[in-house]
Design an enzyme around this catalytic site. Sequence first.
Site, mmCIF file in Angstrom:
data_model
loop_
_atom_site.group_PDB
_atom_site.id
_atom_site.type_symbol
_atom_site.label_atom_id
_atom_site.label_comp_id
_atom_site.label_asym_id
_atom_site.label_seq_id
_atom_site.Cartn_x
_atom_site.Cartn_y
_atom_site.Cartn_z
ATOM 1 N N ALA B 74 0.392 -1.250 -0.078
ATOM 2 C CA ALA B 74 0.091 -0.270 0.179
ATOM 3 C C ALA B 74 0.671 1.198 -0.244
ATOM 4 O O ALA B 74 0.528 2.327 -0.602
ATOM 5 C CB ALA B 74 -0.981 -0.450 1.438
ATOM 6 N N GLN B 182 -6.848 -0.487 4.988
ATOM 7 C CA GLN B 182 -6.955 -1.019 6.659
ATOM 8 C C GLN B 182 -8.765 -1.615 6.171
ATOM 9 O O GLN B 182 -9.271 -2.163 6.981
ATOM 10 C CB GLN B 182 -7.355 -0.650 7.342
ATOM 11 C CG GLN B 182 -5.538 -0.418 7.816
ATOM 12 C CD GLN B 182 -5.279 -1.203 8.894
ATOM 13 O OE1 GLN B 182 -5.842 -1.608 9.170
ATOM 14 N NE2 GLN B 182 -3.787 -1.130 9.467
ATOM 15 N N HIS B 204 -1.018 -8.173 3.174
ATOM 16 C CA HIS B 204 -0.747 -8.499 4.213
ATOM 17 C C HIS B 204 -1.568 -8.015 5.458
ATOM 18 O O HIS B 204 -1.912 -8.525 6.360
ATOM 19 C CB HIS B 204 0.475 -8.133 4.313
ATOM 20 C CG HIS B 204 0.628 -6.846 5.583
ATOM 21 N ND1 HIS B 204 1.113 -6.289 6.816
ATOM 22 C CD2 HIS B 204 1.060 -6.022 5.297
ATOM 23 C CE1 HIS B 204 1.331 -5.487 6.238
ATOM 24 N NE2 HIS B 204 1.343 -4.899 5.720
ATOM 25 N N CYS B 327 6.857 6.523 22.020
ATOM 26 C CA CYS B 327 7.243 7.034 23.974
ATOM 27 C C CYS B 327 9.181 6.158 23.248
ATOM 28 O O CYS B 327 9.999 6.535 23.248
ATOM 29 C CB CYS B 327 6.915 6.362 25.203
ATOM 30 S SG CYS B 327 6.534 8.505 25.916
#
Lengths: 139, 415
Positions: B74, B182, B204, B327
């Site tokens: 994609a 998606q 995938h 983070c």
Amino acid sequence: MAYSDKVLDHYENPRNVGSFQAEDSDVGTGMVGAPACGDVMKLQIKVNEAGVIEDAKFKTYGCGSAIASSSLVTEMLKGKTLDQAMDIKNTHIAEELALPPVKIHCSVLAEDAIRAAITDYRSKNLMEAEGYNACKSAA
Amino acid sequence: MTHLPIYLDYSATTPVDPRVAEKMIPYLTEIYGNPASRSHAYGWDAEKAVDTAREQVATLVNCDPKEIVWTSGATESNNLAIKGAARFYAANGKHMITIKTEHKAVLDTFRELEREGFTATYLSPLENGLIDIDALKAAIQPDTVLISVMLVNNEIGVIQDIASIGNLCREKGIIFHVDAAQATGKVDIDLEKLPVDLMSFSAHKTYGPKGIGALYVSRKPRVRLEAQMHGGGHERGFRSGTLAVHQIVGMGEAFHIAKTEMASENARIKALRDRLWAGMADMEEAYLNGDLQQRVPHNLNISFNYVEGESLMMAVKGIAVSSGSACTSSSLEPSYVLRAIGREDELAHSSIRFSIGRYTTEADVDYAIKLIKDKVGQLRELSPLWDMFKAGIDIASVQWAHGSESHRDPEKIAA
């Protein structure tokens, strides 16, 4: 990220979690950090008449290293005089926990928390603050 | 016995369905011809397999197989669609529009075109993650040449109203690209009816292999692209390079399975997702990110207030999930998608994306609920912010001793 075994140990079994009554005259409270930075540490010390830290407790909002740093600090503080406690440096904490460079700020915050708690205790008990003020240092 | 950690990150990638893997293997060792070889049976057999797969992909999204161009995934499809169309139609205008919650493969491609002299508008979505059609209308300029909007968001799973946006584009003569990476196997896609010019697909995310994708390029109306990969003129010149036959066969089979099973599979997955949400919705200070109705059944994205994101991820090692907090990559950046829908930093940091898939069981979901409840509870016991919240203190009104990020400044630390 790979954490050291010591960080994992303190994170999974944090020592001395809790609070004292902040109003009590034998208690010093330090709250440092900010939610927007991702860590806030509250460190409290209980000081006896001889000026020795009898007990310490913490609560921390932050990453595993921040939690481990504050947990370790509560252990280091017990039995130390205020002056000895002021000598604890962030490098001691970082070394002890084998913090990676990106997590050094957690140990800096823990050092700040110690100083803030001692300053709070001293100002409450009309002792000289030795020039350290957590709020001023942020300016 | 369930394998730990339990995989709840199907939006990141999916395992290859064993039925897909089985179909692929002979194309590595036996039917290994190059589909571009026109002079012998090895080539013909490979070409036949590619044609079958092309038809399988086209069938899932109801388009002509001739409108399918194979790519590596994609990301490449998005690059080919956006750069290819923008550059080909640059004489018509150099302004493009997208939303801030798009995948980086779209946003960074836009940025690259901006460096080349195109201009771009990045729209803020509504608080539920959906696009504001009126804001989109208002953003259109006389020189707008391309609009790119994803069908299903990768972080919060919301489904955009592609038909309305497409109609608007047709009305204004603007090329419309949709990133559907998606979406395949999760929402019905009918390209015969949908006014879409370009649509990106990935294998995938739908139980196919990694490294293969496709771009739908409309023939009616005909959309033209400037090729990004030059060479042997494969894929009608849109994308040169020897076709990866085994990967293509895998994508075809994966999309074929999606077509035949998606109705029953989505019903089952929706029941699991609802069970997961029901198990956590009663937690204090837990916030759902993104619209619950206009959403694929596979996705649940929740922020847990007063718990720091990285320690939360450390605490929930028993489940493999994604965090809205970056983070761990040391950037300390909260999710830009959650920021775009108006979540403050703290909530964006402490979010978890659960994505459910073909092999998720009720037991997996129940395990996740218990783990989250226990660990969030433990971390809140540790959190001074939770104490303050419980004491009725407005945390936003507190003057923090370190309002600056001074303790994060390496130079000051070194000093």
